[in-house]
Motif scaffolding. Structure first.
Motif, PDB file in Angstrom:
ATOM      1  N   MET A   1     -25.588  27.070 -54.440  1.00 42.99           N
ATOM      2  CA  MET A   1     -25.117  27.993 -53.412  1.00 42.99           C
ATOM      3  C   MET A   1     -24.861  29.376 -53.990  1.00 42.99           C
ATOM      4  SD  MET A   1     -22.626  25.838 -50.966  1.00 42.99           S
ATOM      5  CE  MET A   1     -23.248  24.600 -49.862  1.00 42.99           C
ATOM      6  N   SER A   2     -24.347  29.439 -55.201  1.00 42.86           N
ATOM      7  CA  SER A   2     -24.117  30.727 -55.842  1.00 42.86           C
ATOM      8  C   SER A   2     -25.434  31.457 -56.101  1.00 42.86           C
ATOM      9  CB  SER A   2     -23.357  30.516 -57.149  1.00 42.86           C
ATOM     10  OG  SER A   2     -23.149  31.729 -57.798  1.00 42.86           O
ATOM     11  N   ILE A   3     -26.438  30.718 -56.533  1.00 41.95           N
ATOM     12  CA  ILE A   3     -27.752  31.320 -56.761  1.00 41.95           C
ATOM     13  C   ILE A   3     -28.339  31.819 -55.439  1.00 41.95           C
ATOM     14  CG2 ILE A   3     -30.133  30.803 -57.425  1.00 41.95           C
ATOM     15  CD1 ILE A   3     -28.940  29.006 -59.631  1.00 41.95           C
ATOM     16  N   ILE A   4     -28.196  31.040 -54.392  1.00 39.80           N
ATOM     17  CA  ILE A   4     -28.730  31.459 -53.089  1.00 39.80           C
ATOM     18  C   ILE A   4     -27.998  32.701 -52.577  1.00 39.80           C
ATOM     19  CG2 ILE A   4     -28.978  30.788 -50.674  1.00 39.80           C
ATOM     20  CD1 ILE A   4     -29.538  27.937 -51.680  1.00 39.80           C
ATOM     21  N   ILE A   5     -26.689  32.782 -52.790  1.00 39.54           N
ATOM     22  CA  ILE A   5     -25.945  33.977 -52.386  1.00 39.54           C
ATOM     23  C   ILE A   5     -26.422  35.183 -53.196  1.00 39.54           C
ATOM     24  CG2 ILE A   5     -23.660  35.070 -52.428  1.00 39.54           C
ATOM     25  CD1 ILE A   5     -22.550  32.302 -51.587  1.00 39.54           C
TER      26      ILE A   5
ATOM     27  N   ILE B   1     -24.887  20.188 -45.994  1.00 34.94           N
ATOM     28  CA  ILE B   1     -25.024  18.944 -45.222  1.00 34.94           C
ATOM     29  C   ILE B   1     -25.562  17.818 -46.096  1.00 34.94           C
ATOM     30  CG2 ILE B   1     -26.314  17.847 -43.344  1.00 34.94           C
ATOM     31  CD1 ILE B   1     -26.068  20.518 -41.831  1.00 34.94           C
ATOM     32  N   TRP B   2     -26.602  18.097 -46.871  1.00 34.69           N
ATOM     33  CA  TRP B   2     -27.218  17.063 -47.706  1.00 34.69           C
ATOM     34  C   TRP B   2     -26.212  16.485 -48.696  1.00 34.69           C
ATOM     35  CZ3 TRP B   2     -30.694  13.560 -48.414  1.00 34.69           C
ATOM     36  CH2 TRP B   2     -30.945  13.071 -49.690  1.00 34.69           C
ATOM     37  N   ASN B   3     -25.466  17.335 -49.370  1.00 34.15           N
ATOM     38  CA  ASN B   3     -24.541  16.831 -50.381  1.00 34.15           C
ATOM     39  C   ASN B   3     -23.338  16.131 -49.771  1.00 34.15           C
ATOM     40  OD1 ASN B   3     -25.943  17.436 -52.730  1.00 34.15           O
ATOM     41  ND2 ASN B   3     -25.410  19.574 -52.527  1.00 34.15           N
ATOM     42  N   THR B   4     -22.931  16.528 -48.570  1.00 35.07           N
ATOM     43  CA  THR B   4     -21.855  15.808 -47.894  1.00 35.07           C
ATOM     44  C   THR B   4     -22.312  14.404 -47.506  1.00 35.07           C
ATOM     45  OG1 THR B   4     -21.001  17.884 -47.032  1.00 35.07           O
ATOM     46  CG2 THR B   4     -20.274  15.871 -45.940  1.00 35.07           C
ATOM     47  N   VAL B   5     -23.495  14.305 -46.927  1.00 33.33           N
ATOM     48  CA  VAL B   5     -24.027  12.995 -46.528  1.00 33.33           C
ATOM     49  C   VAL B   5     -24.258  12.118 -47.757  1.00 33.33           C
ATOM     50  CG1 VAL B   5     -26.030  11.846 -45.501  1.00 33.33           C
ATOM     51  CG2 VAL B   5     -25.016  13.811 -44.370  1.00 33.33           C
ATOM     52  N   LEU B   6     -24.800  12.707 -48.821  1.00 31.04           N
ATOM     53  CA  LEU B   6     -25.036  11.938 -50.044  1.00 31.04           C
ATOM     54  C   LEU B   6     -23.721  11.409 -50.623  1.00 31.04           C
ATOM     55  CD1 LEU B   6     -27.055  10.952 -52.159  1.00 31.04           C
ATOM     56  CD2 LEU B   6     -26.690  13.101 -53.369  1.00 31.04           C
ATOM     57  N   GLY B   7     -22.667  12.222 -50.553  1.00 34.07           N
ATOM     58  CA  GLY B   7     -21.364  11.769 -51.030  1.00 34.07           C
ATOM     59  C   GLY B   7     -20.839  10.578 -50.236  1.00 34.07           C
ATOM     60  N   TYR B   8     -21.008  10.609 -48.908  1.00 37.79           N
ATOM     61  CA  TYR B   8     -20.577   9.478 -48.091  1.00 37.79           C
ATOM     62  C   TYR B   8     -21.406   8.231 -48.384  1.00 37.79           C
ATOM     63  CZ  TYR B   8     -17.461  12.296 -45.227  1.00 37.79           C
ATOM     64  OH  TYR B   8     -16.442  13.088 -44.790  1.00 37.79           O
ATOM     65  N   VAL B   9     -22.699   8.406 -48.590  1.00 34.39           N
ATOM     66  CA  VAL B   9     -23.553   7.254 -48.899  1.00 34.39           C
ATOM     67  C   VAL B   9     -23.146   6.641 -50.231  1.00 34.39           C
ATOM     68  CG1 VAL B   9     -25.919   6.586 -49.494  1.00 34.39           C
ATOM     69  CG2 VAL B   9     -25.502   8.010 -47.495  1.00 34.39           C
ATOM     70  N   LEU B  10     -22.911   7.466 -51.243  1.00 33.12           N
ATOM     71  CA  LEU B  10     -22.485   6.944 -52.541  1.00 33.12           C
ATOM     72  C   LEU B  10     -21.135   6.239 -52.442  1.00 33.12           C
ATOM     73  CD1 LEU B  10     -23.494   9.801 -54.990  1.00 33.12           C
ATOM     74  CD2 LEU B  10     -24.456   7.508 -54.860  1.00 33.12           C
ATOM     75  N   ALA B  11     -20.206   6.823 -51.682  1.00 33.85           N
ATOM     76  CA  ALA B  11     -18.897   6.187 -51.519  1.00 33.85           C
ATOM     77  C   ALA B  11     -19.024   4.850 -50.800  1.00 33.85           C
ATOM     78  CB  ALA B  11     -17.956   7.115 -50.757  1.00 33.85           C
ATOM     79  N   TYR B  12     -19.869   4.793 -49.785  1.00 33.59           N
ATOM     80  CA  TYR B  12     -20.052   3.538 -49.054  1.00 33.59           C
ATOM     81  C   TYR B  12     -20.686   2.476 -49.954  1.00 33.59           C
ATOM     82  CZ  TYR B  12     -21.703   0.170 -45.636  1.00 33.59           C
ATOM     83  OH  TYR B  12     -21.940  -0.987 -44.946  1.00 33.59           O
ATOM     84  N   CYS B  13     -21.672   2.877 -50.729  1.00 28.56           N
ATOM     85  CA  CYS B  13     -22.353   1.925 -51.598  1.00 28.56           C
ATOM     86  C   CYS B  13     -21.458   1.419 -52.716  1.00 28.56           C
ATOM     87  CB  CYS B  13     -23.603   2.550 -52.205  1.00 28.56           C
ATOM     88  SG  CYS B  13     -24.914   2.832 -51.021  1.00 28.56           S
TER      89      CYS B  13
ATOM     90  N   ILE C   1     -29.839  31.406 -45.482  1.00 30.83           N
ATOM     91  CA  ILE C   1     -28.697  30.778 -44.796  1.00 30.83           C
ATOM     92  C   ILE C   1     -29.021  29.323 -44.455  1.00 30.83           C
ATOM     93  CG2 ILE C   1     -27.291  30.832 -42.683  1.00 30.83           C
ATOM     94  CD1 ILE C   1     -26.557  32.996 -44.711  1.00 30.83           C
ATOM     95  N   LEU C   2     -30.258  29.078 -44.040  1.00 34.25           N
ATOM     96  CA  LEU C   2     -30.687  27.702 -43.778  1.00 34.25           C
ATOM     97  C   LEU C   2     -30.611  26.858 -45.049  1.00 34.25           C
ATOM     98  CD1 LEU C   2     -31.917  25.647 -41.789  1.00 34.25           C
ATOM     99  CD2 LEU C   2     -34.163  26.479 -42.501  1.00 34.25           C
ATOM    100  N   ALA C   3     -30.957  27.437 -46.179  1.00 41.78           N
ATOM    101  CA  ALA C   3     -30.870  26.719 -47.451  1.00 41.78           C
ATOM    102  C   ALA C   3     -29.426  26.372 -47.795  1.00 41.78           C
ATOM    103  CB  ALA C   3     -31.500  27.546 -48.564  1.00 41.78           C
ATOM    104  N   ILE C   4     -28.498  27.300 -47.557  1.00 42.71           N
ATOM    105  CA  ILE C   4     -27.080  27.029 -47.834  1.00 42.71           C
ATOM    106  C   ILE C   4     -26.556  25.924 -46.921  1.00 42.71           C
ATOM    107  CG2 ILE C   4     -24.760  28.004 -47.626  1.00 42.71           C
ATOM    108  CD1 ILE C   4     -25.865  30.611 -48.717  1.00 42.71           C
ATOM    109  N   ILE C   5     -26.892  25.989 -45.648  1.00 47.03           N
ATOM    110  CA  ILE C   5     -26.442  24.963 -44.701  1.00 47.03           C
ATOM    111  C   ILE C   5     -27.037  23.602 -45.064  1.00 47.03           C
ATOM    112  CG2 ILE C   5     -26.590  24.219 -42.283  1.00 47.03           C
ATOM    113  CD1 ILE C   5     -26.427  27.223 -41.537  1.00 47.03           C
ATOM    114  N   SER C   6     -28.302  23.578 -45.428  1.00 45.47           N
ATOM    115  CA  SER C   6     -28.956  22.319 -45.814  1.00 45.47           C
ATOM    116  C   SER C   6     -28.305  21.717 -47.046  1.00 45.47           C
ATOM    117  CB  SER C   6     -30.444  22.555 -46.079  1.00 45.47           C
ATOM    118  OG  SER C   6     -31.088  23.005 -44.924  1.00 45.47           O
TER     119      SER C   6
END
Length: 92
Positions: A46-50, A72-84, A64-69
Motif C-alpha cells: 500500500m505504501s508503494i502504491i501511494i 479486501i484480499w488480505n482481510t479475507v485471507l486472514g479470516y480463511v487462515l483463522a478459520y482453517c 485506488i482499485l489496487a489499494i482496495i483490492s
C-alpha cells in the motif's frame, strides 16, 4: 517535494517488505509468521502504491482499485487462515 514524498513512500514500502520476512527466521508458530508477513506485505504494498499515486496521479482510478483490492484480499485471507487454524474449522 512531491517526488521526495513519493520516493519516501516507495522506500518505506520496500522496507516493510524486508521487515516482514524477518519473523520467518524465528521460532514462533507458522500462523504468527504468516500473520506478520501478510501485515508487513500489505503495508509495504500500500505504501508503494501511494508513492506511485503521488508520482503518476493520472492513473488514480487504477491505483485506488489496487489499494482496495489489497485491503479486501488480505482481510479475507486472514479470516480463511483463522478459520482453517481453529479447532472448529479443522477437518472433521
Amino acid at each position: 517535494m512531491i517526488n521526495l514524498l513519493s520516493y519516501t513512500c516507495i522506500v518505506l514500502g520496500i522496507f516493510f517488505w524486508f521487515w516482514g520476512t524477518l519473523p520467518l527466521l524465528g521460532d514462533r508458530s507458522v500462523l504468527f509468521k504468516l500473520h506478520s508477513l501478510s501485515v508487513a506485505d500489505t503495508l509495504g504494498s500500500m505504501s508503494i502504491i501511494i508513492g506511485l499515486l503521488l508520482k503518476i496521479p493520472s492513473e488514480w482510478p487504477l491505483l485506488i482499485l489496487a489499494i482496495i483490492s489489497l485491503a479486501i484480499w488480505n482481510t479475507v485471507l486472514g479470516y480463511v487462515l483463522a478459520y482453517c487454524s481453529s479447532s472448529e474449522g479443522s477437518h472433521e
